[in-house]
Scaffold this motif. Sequence first.
Motif, PDB file in Angstrom:
ATOM      1  N   PRO A  86       0.843  -1.205   0.000  1.00 28.54           N
ATOM      2  CA  PRO A  86       0.000   0.000   0.000  1.00 28.54           C
ATOM      3  C   PRO A  86       0.872   1.246   0.000  1.00 28.54           C
ATOM      4  O   PRO A  86       1.922   1.296   0.641  1.00 28.54           O
ATOM      5  N   GLY A  87       0.443   2.266  -0.722  1.00 24.42           N
ATOM      6  CA  GLY A  87       1.219   3.499  -0.821  1.00 24.42           C
ATOM      7  C   GLY A  87       0.548   4.706  -0.224  1.00 24.42           C
ATOM      8  O   GLY A  87       0.960   5.837  -0.481  1.00 24.42           O
ATOM      9  N   GLY A  88      -0.523   4.493   0.553  1.00 26.63           N
ATOM     10  CA  GLY A  88      -1.205   5.613   1.188  1.00 26.63           C
ATOM     11  C   GLY A  88      -2.351   6.143   0.339  1.00 26.63           C
ATOM     12  O   GLY A  88      -2.808   5.499  -0.607  1.00 26.63           O
ATOM     13  N   THR A  89      -2.794   7.342   0.679  1.00 26.15           N
ATOM     14  CA  THR A  89      -3.950   7.949   0.028  1.00 26.15           C
ATOM     15  C   THR A  89      -3.619   9.362  -0.435  1.00 26.15           C
ATOM     16  O   THR A  89      -2.983  10.125   0.296  1.00 26.15           O
TER      17      THR A  89
ATOM     18  N   ILE B 239      -7.831   9.197  -3.889  1.00 28.24           N
ATOM     19  CA  ILE B 239      -7.168   8.153  -4.682  1.00 28.24           C
ATOM     20  C   ILE B 239      -6.263   7.333  -3.770  1.00 28.24           C
ATOM     21  O   ILE B 239      -5.398   7.882  -3.078  1.00 28.24           O
ATOM     22  N   ARG B 240      -6.481   6.033  -3.753  1.00 26.56           N
ATOM     23  CA  ARG B 240      -5.643   5.125  -2.965  1.00 26.56           C
ATOM     24  C   ARG B 240      -4.486   4.631  -3.832  1.00 26.56           C
ATOM     25  O   ARG B 240      -4.695   4.142  -4.945  1.00 26.56           O
ATOM     26  N   LEU B 241      -3.276   4.754  -3.315  1.00 19.73           N
ATOM     27  CA  LEU B 241      -2.083   4.367  -4.048  1.00 19.73           C
ATOM     28  C   LEU B 241      -1.611   2.992  -3.605  1.00 19.73           C
ATOM     29  O   LEU B 241      -1.660   2.666  -2.421  1.00 19.73           O
ATOM     30  N   ARG B 242      -1.148   2.213  -4.569  1.00 20.63           N
ATOM     31  CA  ARG B 242      -0.706   0.849  -4.257  1.00 20.63           C
ATOM     32  C   ARG B 242       0.370   0.434  -5.246  1.00 20.63           C
ATOM     33  O   ARG B 242       0.234   0.643  -6.455  1.00 20.63           O
TER      34      ARG B 242
END
Length: 343
Positions: free
Chosen positions: A212-215, A223-226
């Motif tokens: 997971p890369g945060g929001t 936008i949710r980052l992954r």
Amino acid sequence: MQRFISTIIKNSVMINIVMLVIIIGGIVSSNLMVKEMFPSISMPMISITVPFPGADPEEVEEAISLKLEAAIDGLEGVKRYQTVAAENAGTAVIEIREDYDIDTVYRDVRNRIDTISTFPVDAERPIINKPSMFSEVILLALWGDFNERNIKEYSENLKDEIQALPSVSQVSISGSRSYEITIEVSEEKLRRHGLTFQQVSQAVRRGSLNLPGGTMRTKGEEIRLRTVGRKYNGEDFADIVVVARPNGVTITLDQLADIKDAFSEDRLISRFNGEPCVMIAISKTPGEDAIQISKEMFEFVAQKTPGLPPGVNLTLWSDSSENIKLTINLLIRNGIVGLVLRS
């Protein structure tokens, strides 16, 4: 009630009307009810599995099993429980008391397990299940003169098509080995590059993760980052960078190891009419109709057979719904004989 019964006995027309209503009701009910040979059995059990890839039984016991036991211990409705620490996973089986509702205990168990925050970082999410009884209805044999990978891939495609049928929900495949990617690290190459096996292992673990890369929030949306980095075939693993030197030289996994994208080393031979085969089992849950499943499968095989590749065959090997049909026909014959004798 006695007057009503005496009226019916004296009135033959009324008796025939009541009999006709019973017969019509029986016919309608027989078309609506689930047909099966044996009654469904519910098991008052709950199973918990926590995958822990790469861990030996001692690690699993300390990091998984003991924590499961602490969470389950003292839970209301639990008759007894057993934990097993094995390689790569820890499991627990819980037996529920007869006077307790399994769904209520299941929710309590899930809540307890979800509160455990000290599982290892590499451990996967706990899998909590209520064991279900499935009855096999149809057994298909996919067989012919083609190699193991092709028959495996074709059977997986068939499984997806069968599972899309309206009356089918449970499909399983047997007679084929599991996919396995083998990485054989060369000790000579490790020494040549001044690396250790642990460095390679850590690089493989890091190089095959989804993180997971945060929001990221904007005025109009969130936008949710992954980061998607999980590898699924040998070619992807070959490109993993094990070490990057300050002078710009990079050493990838394929420079240190032989990577084989094949099958597990289990000794498994499956044959049908002397040819390699895979068995596809179609089962039913307690609420599904075996006769309807059988009907759909016969239609599916009839439609699928003309389009099979040359040398490939799809054969209906077993159909347990035939026993149900025979029993229903016997009941119908006995009913007809009873009507004739009454007449």
